[in-house]
Write a protein that holds these residues in place. Structure first.
Motif, PDB file in Angstrom:
ATOM      1  N   PHE A 316       0.847  -1.211   0.000  1.00  0.00           N
ATOM      2  CA  PHE A 316       0.000   0.000   0.000  1.00  0.00           C
ATOM      3  C   PHE A 316       0.880   1.258   0.000  1.00  0.00           C
ATOM      4  N   GLU A 317       1.880   1.259   0.853  1.00  0.00           N
ATOM      5  CA  GLU A 317       2.707   2.471   0.964  1.00  0.00           C
ATOM      6  C   GLU A 317       3.498   2.697  -0.316  1.00  0.00           C
ATOM      7  N   ALA A 318       3.994   1.628  -0.913  1.00  0.00           N
ATOM      8  CA  ALA A 318       4.760   1.774  -2.158  1.00  0.00           C
ATOM      9  C   ALA A 318       3.880   2.326  -3.270  1.00  0.00           C
ATOM     10  N   ALA A 319       2.570   1.987  -3.235  1.00  0.00           N
ATOM     11  CA  ALA A 319       1.659   2.477  -4.280  1.00  0.00           C
ATOM     12  C   ALA A 319       1.316   3.950  -4.086  1.00  0.00           C
ATOM     13  N   GLY A 320       1.504   4.478  -2.868  1.00  0.00           N
ATOM     14  CA  GLY A 320       1.198   5.896  -2.613  1.00  0.00           C
ATOM     15  C   GLY A 320       0.085   6.090  -1.593  1.00  0.00           C
ATOM     16  N   PHE A 321      -0.494   4.984  -1.084  1.00  0.00           N
ATOM     17  CA  PHE A 321      -1.557   5.115  -0.087  1.00  0.00           C
ATOM     18  C   PHE A 321      -1.002   5.699   1.206  1.00  0.00           C
ATOM     19  N   VAL A 322      -1.853   6.462   1.900  1.00  0.00           N
ATOM     20  CA  VAL A 322      -1.487   6.955   3.232  1.00  0.00           C
ATOM     21  C   VAL A 322      -2.408   6.309   4.266  1.00  0.00           C
ATOM     22  N   ASP A 323      -2.044   6.488   5.524  1.00  0.00           N
ATOM     23  CA  ASP A 323      -2.805   5.918   6.662  1.00  0.00           C
ATOM     24  C   ASP A 323      -2.921   4.394   6.549  1.00  0.00           C
ATOM     25  N   ALA A 324      -1.942   3.759   5.911  1.00  0.00           N
ATOM     26  CA  ALA A 324      -2.032   2.297   5.716  1.00  0.00           C
ATOM     27  C   ALA A 324      -1.976   1.601   7.072  1.00  0.00           C
ATOM     28  N   GLU A 325      -2.882   0.655   7.251  1.00  0.00           N
ATOM     29  CA  GLU A 325      -2.870  -0.113   8.513  1.00  0.00           C
ATOM     30  C   GLU A 325      -3.553  -1.460   8.293  1.00  0.00           C
ATOM     31  N   VAL A 326      -3.138  -2.435   9.102  1.00  0.00           N
ATOM     32  CA  VAL A 326      -3.764  -3.761   9.026  1.00  0.00           C
ATOM     33  C   VAL A 326      -4.482  -4.000  10.346  1.00  0.00           C
TER      34      VAL A 326
END
Ligand SMILES: C[S@@+](CC[C@H](N)C(=O)[O-])C[C@H]1O[C@@H](n2cnc3c(N)ncnc32)[C@H](O)[C@@H]1O
Length: 343
Positions: A316-326
């Motif tokens: 997710f972070e590599a794609a540009g998403f922010v606030d990534a969490e599981v």
């Protein structure tokens, strides 16, 4: 601390755990057989003694004795009253393994039954198998997809109901459901959130089966299908929510990272993605089920494997998403990785 680590600490090392693992397949076989003879459904209907079960199933009393004993020992059955020999289903059995109930999930519990012989050819498959990118999905037909999704839908609609309870999509307009199969998530979401429409993207033969579910649920005006292979090409756009559920271990890190990156591109600014699947803890020691779904891909002939929480967050972070969490989705089974596209 695991149970075996606790035993080690007490200086107790023995063979019991290894013996349990060595014969774990016996528990699978007992469960399948109990489902076959509708043991739990008969108990629910009142045939709750061994004599009554023998009559209801037509099985010999000795086999009912064996089956009931195994089910008691596996805590699938319990004594309602041991003195009169009355049995009852354990609460999860009562909810999910009694035929005719809306929550019946028998088809899902036996979903991988056909691959049992191949699980016992694992070493051979590791040495001689010729995996392909799509594995078992290479040869899928509308007919086999219909059969397949009879099983996934018996659990998928329940998971989708949990999704709409835990994620508020109010105000969202278009959901893209990658590998949406029966359309469980799309159908449930459009029924829950006013103004939401959805596109189920799945392989071309599979969307033929998806259309049946869309019609059955009377949402043809809100849910459309898009036959495509999500390992390639750009996704239908615009959308403001992407869901990808229960297909994570089918692919390796490169494919999943690429799917997440293309989902990011398809999303409008401020949109969100949810990746739901059997996700491993970062030390890869649990859940066993996530590890086994990864191994299932050997059996299905793909190059997929289990992914950890940190890996998913990383895609997710590599794609540009922010606030990534599981976060936990269904504890012990499914987790949900979330990310937002910056506004
Ligand atoms: C286990 S099912 C999950 C279905 C649904 N998301 C759910 O949770 O009920 C996996 C789905 O992923 C789809 N799928 C797998 N590989 C795909 C690909 N390369 N492109 C599109 N769909 C794919 C399969 O056809 C199948 O419908």
């Amino acid at each position: 601390m695991t149970a075996s680590e606790a035993k080690e600490q007490q200086g107790r090392i023995d063979t019991t755990r290894l013996q349990d693992i060595a014969r774990a397949y016996t528990q699978t076989a007992v469960l399948y057989s109990a489902i076959d003879v509708e043991l739990f459904s008969h108990i629910d209907k009142g045939a709750d003694t061994e004599v009554a079960l023998s009559d209801a199933t037509g099985l010999r009393p000795v086999d009912i004795d064996r089956l009931v004993t195994c089910c008691l020992s596996m805590d699938l059955l319990r004594w309602a009253d041991q003195s009169s020999g009355r049995l009852e289903n354990a609460p999860d059995v009562d909810r999910y393994l009694v035929k005719g109930k809306k929550t019946y999930a028998g088809p899902w519990m036996t979903f991988t039954r056909n691959s049992v012989p191949d699980w016992f050819r694992m070493t051979e498959l590791m040495r001689e198998g010729k995996p392909t990118l799509l594995g078992m999905y290479e040869d899928i037909t509308p007919e086999s997809a219909r059969k397949y999704h009879e099983s996934t839908s018996s659990i998928g609609f329940g998971a989708a109901r949990r999704f709409v309870r835990s994620v508020d999509l109010s105000g969202r307009r278009h959901l893209l459901d990658l590998g949406g199969g029966s359309g469980a998530y799309s159908i449930t979401a459009v029924k829950t959130f006013d103004g939401l429409e959805a596109t189920v993207l799945d392989l071309p033969p599979v969307v033929e089966a998806t259309k049946d579910y869309i019609a059955q649920h009377d949402v043809v005006d809100k849910v459309t299908t898009h036959g495509a292979d999500f390992t390639q090409g750009e996704f239908p756009s615009p959308c403001d929510v992407v869901v990808m559920a229960s297909n994570l271990p089918i692919y390796d890190a490169e494919v999943i990272a690429s799917v997440v990156a293309r989902a990011f591109r398809a999303l409008e600014p401020g949109g969100e993605m949810h990746l739901i699947g059997e996700i491993l803890d970062d030390d890869r020691r649990a859940p066993v089920d996530a590890a086994m779904w990864g191994m299932n891909e050997l059996i299905c002939g793909s190059l997929g494997r289990a992914h950890s929480r940190a890996e998913c967050k990383g895609y997710f972070e590599a794609a540009g998403f922010v606030d990534a969490e599981v976060s936990e989705f269904i504890p012990g089974t499914l987790a949900r990785c979330f990310g937002r596209k910056p506004a």
